[in-house]
Design an enzyme around this catalytic site. Structure first.
Site, PDB file in Angstrom:
ATOM      1  N   LYS A 194     105.961 -42.309  10.082  1.00  0.00           N
ATOM      2  CA  LYS A 194     107.028 -43.206   9.619  1.00  0.00           C
ATOM      3  C   LYS A 194     107.833 -42.568   8.484  1.00  0.00           C
ATOM      4  O   LYS A 194     109.010 -42.886   8.298  1.00  0.00           O
ATOM      5  CB  LYS A 194     106.425 -44.553   9.197  1.00  0.00           C
ATOM      6  CG  LYS A 194     105.813 -45.330  10.369  1.00  0.00           C
ATOM      7  CD  LYS A 194     106.859 -45.632  11.418  1.00  0.00           C
ATOM      8  CE  LYS A 194     106.314 -46.437  12.582  1.00  0.00           C
ATOM      9  NZ  LYS A 194     107.360 -46.772  13.561  1.00  0.00           N
ATOM     10  N   ASP A 234     107.814 -44.612  29.807  1.00  0.00           N
ATOM     11  CA  ASP A 234     106.884 -44.159  28.775  1.00  0.00           C
ATOM     12  C   ASP A 234     107.621 -43.165  27.882  1.00  0.00           C
ATOM     13  O   ASP A 234     107.926 -42.045  28.291  1.00  0.00           O
ATOM     14  CB  ASP A 234     105.664 -43.502  29.437  1.00  0.00           C
ATOM     15  CG  ASP A 234     104.665 -43.015  28.390  1.00  0.00           C
ATOM     16  OD1 ASP A 234     104.970 -43.070  27.177  1.00  0.00           O
ATOM     17  OD2 ASP A 234     103.571 -42.575  28.794  1.00  0.00           O
ATOM     18  N   TYR A 246      99.848 -42.418  11.100  1.00  0.00           N
ATOM     19  CA  TYR A 246     100.947 -43.390  11.292  1.00  0.00           C
ATOM     20  C   TYR A 246     101.928 -43.319  10.124  1.00  0.00           C
ATOM     21  O   TYR A 246     103.149 -43.241  10.317  1.00  0.00           O
ATOM     22  CB  TYR A 246     100.335 -44.790  11.405  1.00  0.00           C
ATOM     23  CG  TYR A 246     101.328 -45.916  11.484  1.00  0.00           C
ATOM     24  CD1 TYR A 246     101.957 -46.240  12.676  1.00  0.00           C
ATOM     25  CD2 TYR A 246     101.632 -46.682  10.353  1.00  0.00           C
ATOM     26  CE1 TYR A 246     102.861 -47.287  12.756  1.00  0.00           C
ATOM     27  CE2 TYR A 246     102.534 -47.726  10.422  1.00  0.00           C
ATOM     28  CZ  TYR A 246     103.146 -48.031  11.624  1.00  0.00           C
ATOM     29  OH  TYR A 246     104.041 -49.070  11.690  1.00  0.00           O
TER      30      TYR A 246
HETATM   31  P1  NAD Z   1     104.132 -54.169  18.962  1.00  0.00           P
HETATM   32  O1  NAD Z   1     102.866 -53.440  19.247  1.00  0.00           O
HETATM   33  O2  NAD Z   1     104.141 -55.652  18.979  1.00  0.00           O
HETATM   34  O3  NAD Z   1     105.289 -53.621  19.926  1.00  0.00           O
HETATM   35  C1  NAD Z   1     105.466 -52.254  20.145  1.00  0.00           C
HETATM   36  C2  NAD Z   1     105.994 -52.060  21.537  1.00  0.00           C
HETATM   37  O4  NAD Z   1     106.184 -50.642  21.744  1.00  0.00           O
HETATM   38  C3  NAD Z   1     105.029 -52.538  22.625  1.00  0.00           C
HETATM   39  O5  NAD Z   1     105.690 -53.392  23.539  1.00  0.00           O
HETATM   40  C4  NAD Z   1     104.582 -51.254  23.307  1.00  0.00           C
HETATM   41  O6  NAD Z   1     104.303 -51.408  24.703  1.00  0.00           O
HETATM   42  C5  NAD Z   1     105.792 -50.341  23.071  1.00  0.00           C
HETATM   43  N1  NAD Z   1     105.412 -48.951  23.208  1.00  0.00           N
HETATM   44  C6  NAD Z   1     104.395 -48.299  22.585  1.00  0.00           C
HETATM   45  N2  NAD Z   1     104.301 -47.051  23.037  1.00  0.00           N
HETATM   46  C7  NAD Z   1     105.281 -46.888  23.970  1.00  0.00           C
HETATM   47  C8  NAD Z   1     105.667 -45.806  24.823  1.00  0.00           C
HETATM   48  N3  NAD Z   1     105.007 -44.648  24.819  1.00  0.00           N
HETATM   49  N4  NAD Z   1     106.720 -45.990  25.644  1.00  0.00           N
HETATM   50  C9  NAD Z   1     107.380 -47.183  25.685  1.00  0.00           C
HETATM   51  N5  NAD Z   1     107.033 -48.229  24.929  1.00  0.00           N
HETATM   52  C10 NAD Z   1     105.996 -48.092  24.073  1.00  0.00           C
HETATM   53  O7  NAD Z   1     104.608 -53.619  17.534  1.00  0.00           O
HETATM   54  P2  NAD Z   1     105.620 -54.238  16.461  1.00  0.00           P
HETATM   55  O8  NAD Z   1     104.803 -54.789  15.369  1.00  0.00           O
HETATM   56  O9  NAD Z   1     106.666 -55.044  17.114  1.00  0.00           O
HETATM   57  O10 NAD Z   1     106.245 -52.873  15.917  1.00  0.00           O
HETATM   58  C11 NAD Z   1     107.563 -52.453  16.250  1.00  0.00           C
HETATM   59  C12 NAD Z   1     107.891 -51.284  15.351  1.00  0.00           C
HETATM   60  O11 NAD Z   1     107.851 -51.703  13.978  1.00  0.00           O
HETATM   61  C13 NAD Z   1     106.914 -50.136  15.481  1.00  0.00           C
HETATM   62  O12 NAD Z   1     107.601 -48.895  15.423  1.00  0.00           O
HETATM   63  C14 NAD Z   1     106.020 -50.311  14.270  1.00  0.00           C
HETATM   64  O13 NAD Z   1     105.448 -49.113  13.862  1.00  0.00           O
HETATM   65  C15 NAD Z   1     107.005 -50.854  13.251  1.00  0.00           C
HETATM   66  N6  NAD Z   1     106.372 -51.621  12.173  1.00  0.00           N
HETATM   67  C16 NAD Z   1     105.695 -52.773  12.418  1.00  0.00           C
HETATM   68  C17 NAD Z   1     105.113 -53.470  11.354  1.00  0.00           C
HETATM   69  C18 NAD Z   1     104.349 -54.752  11.542  1.00  0.00           C
HETATM   70  O14 NAD Z   1     103.814 -55.277  10.550  1.00  0.00           O
HETATM   71  N7  NAD Z   1     104.275 -55.316  12.725  1.00  0.00           N
HETATM   72  C19 NAD Z   1     105.204 -52.970  10.041  1.00  0.00           C
HETATM   73  C20 NAD Z   1     105.912 -51.792   9.848  1.00  0.00           C
HETATM   74  C21 NAD Z   1     106.495 -51.124  10.908  1.00  0.00           C
END
Ligand code: NAD
Length: 252
Positions: free
Chosen positions: A153, A62, A149
């Site tokens: 970022k 975590d 959020y």
């Molecule tokens: P997702 O929710 O599919 O995956 C995120 C992962 O992070 C999950 O597996 C979750 O278990 C893990 N996680 C969260 N909190 C945690 C913790 N405390 N310890 C360990 N693991 C933890 O999200 P995603 O869409 O793949 O996003 C990945 C990154 O990209 C993130 O930082 C997100 O903010 C960023 N992002 C995503 C998008 C989008 O459109 N999907 C857009 C902009 C930025």
């Protein structure tokens, strides 16, 4: 970036957080298939199971806790690549946000990125590279649901630039600012925003992609390709940069 049989270079070790889902998962697999030794980190053990079967080393941790981050740093010995993809979003109108909401989001999106970048980055050998996941929302005003959020970022953009200077010339640090990537996080956002605004998810999803000049969301695999580029020698003259990955939605 990868093992080069012609030179006998050893495979590079990559740490990928948030590897159980979405962009982190796609990145872990891409780096694995390119020949890296991958340490896949997440708090979700179930999501890591098949990555282990594919050949990744896995670590359940975590990242919102100092102990969790210590375990990642201990397991990251020898790493020359790091992708900070773990992230969370909590949707709430800005004037309803309380300090605990802020701390929850910042613990993962900012503290963990800062801590892992600092501790793993300083131990990297020359040629190391780090990619942090920011977001297009870092550049936009989002008072309705995603202000905390978005501000987290924006912090990622700033710390990326500062660590890029701190680690130059040996280790490069860059960020990517995705727009709409088709992942579990995106599904959750659509479901929650749709419910809050009383708009069906399909309608909301269509309206969002209609605003994208390229007219669609991207896949996590596509996004992983840009992350792999930023880690690679092809990006060897790039540090402190933030790449928009938005289909043209954000151009600055
Ligand atoms: P997702 O929710 O599919 O995956 C995120 C992962 O992070 C999950 O597996 C979750 O278990 C893990 N996680 C969260 N909190 C945690 C913790 N405390 N310890 C360990 N693991 C933890 O999200 P995603 O869409 O793949 O996003 C990945 C990154 O990209 C993130 O930082 C997100 O903010 C960023 N992002 C995503 C998008 C989008 O459109 N999907 C857009 C902009 C930025």
């Amino acid at each position: 970036m990868t093992a080069d049989p012609s030179t006998g270079d050893a495979a590079r070790t990559a740490v990928v957080t948030g590897a159980a889902s979405g962009i982190g998962r796609a990145t872990a697999l891409r780096l694995l298939y390119e020949g890296c030794d991958v340490l896949a980190v997440d708090r979700d053990p179930a999501g890591l199971t098949d990555l282990a079967a594919e050949g990744c080393r896995t670590l359940v941790a975590d990242l919102s806790s100092a102990q969790g981050r210590d375990r990642v740093v201990e397991s990251a010995v020898g790493a020359s690549l790091l992708v900070n993809s773990a992230g969370i979003i909590r949707l709430k109108p800005i004037l309803d946000v309380c300090i605990d909401d802020l701390r929850d989001v910042y613990a993962v999106n900012v503290e963990a990125v800062w801590d892992l970048t600092s501790r793993i980055g300083r131990a990297m050998p020359p040629g190391g590279a780090i990619v942090n996941l920011s977001s297009s929302s870092a550049k936009l005003a989002t008072t309705v649901e995603a202000a905390v959020y978005a501000s987290s970022k924006a912090a990622v953009l700033s710390l990326t630039r500062s660590f890029a200077y701190a680690f130059a010339p040996h280790v490069r640090v860059n960020a990517i600012c995705p727009g709409i990537i088709d992942t579990a996080m995106q599904d959750a956002v659509l479901a929650q925003v749709g419910a809050a605004r009383g708009i069906p998810v399909a309608e909301l999803s269509e309206a969002r992609t209609a605003a994208v000049p390229l007219g669609r969301a991207a896949t996590a695999d596509e996004c992983a390709g840009v992350i792999a580029f930023l880690l690679s020698d092809a990006a060897g003259y790039m540090t402190g940069q933030a790449i928009n990955y938005t289909g043209g939605l954000v151009t600055w």
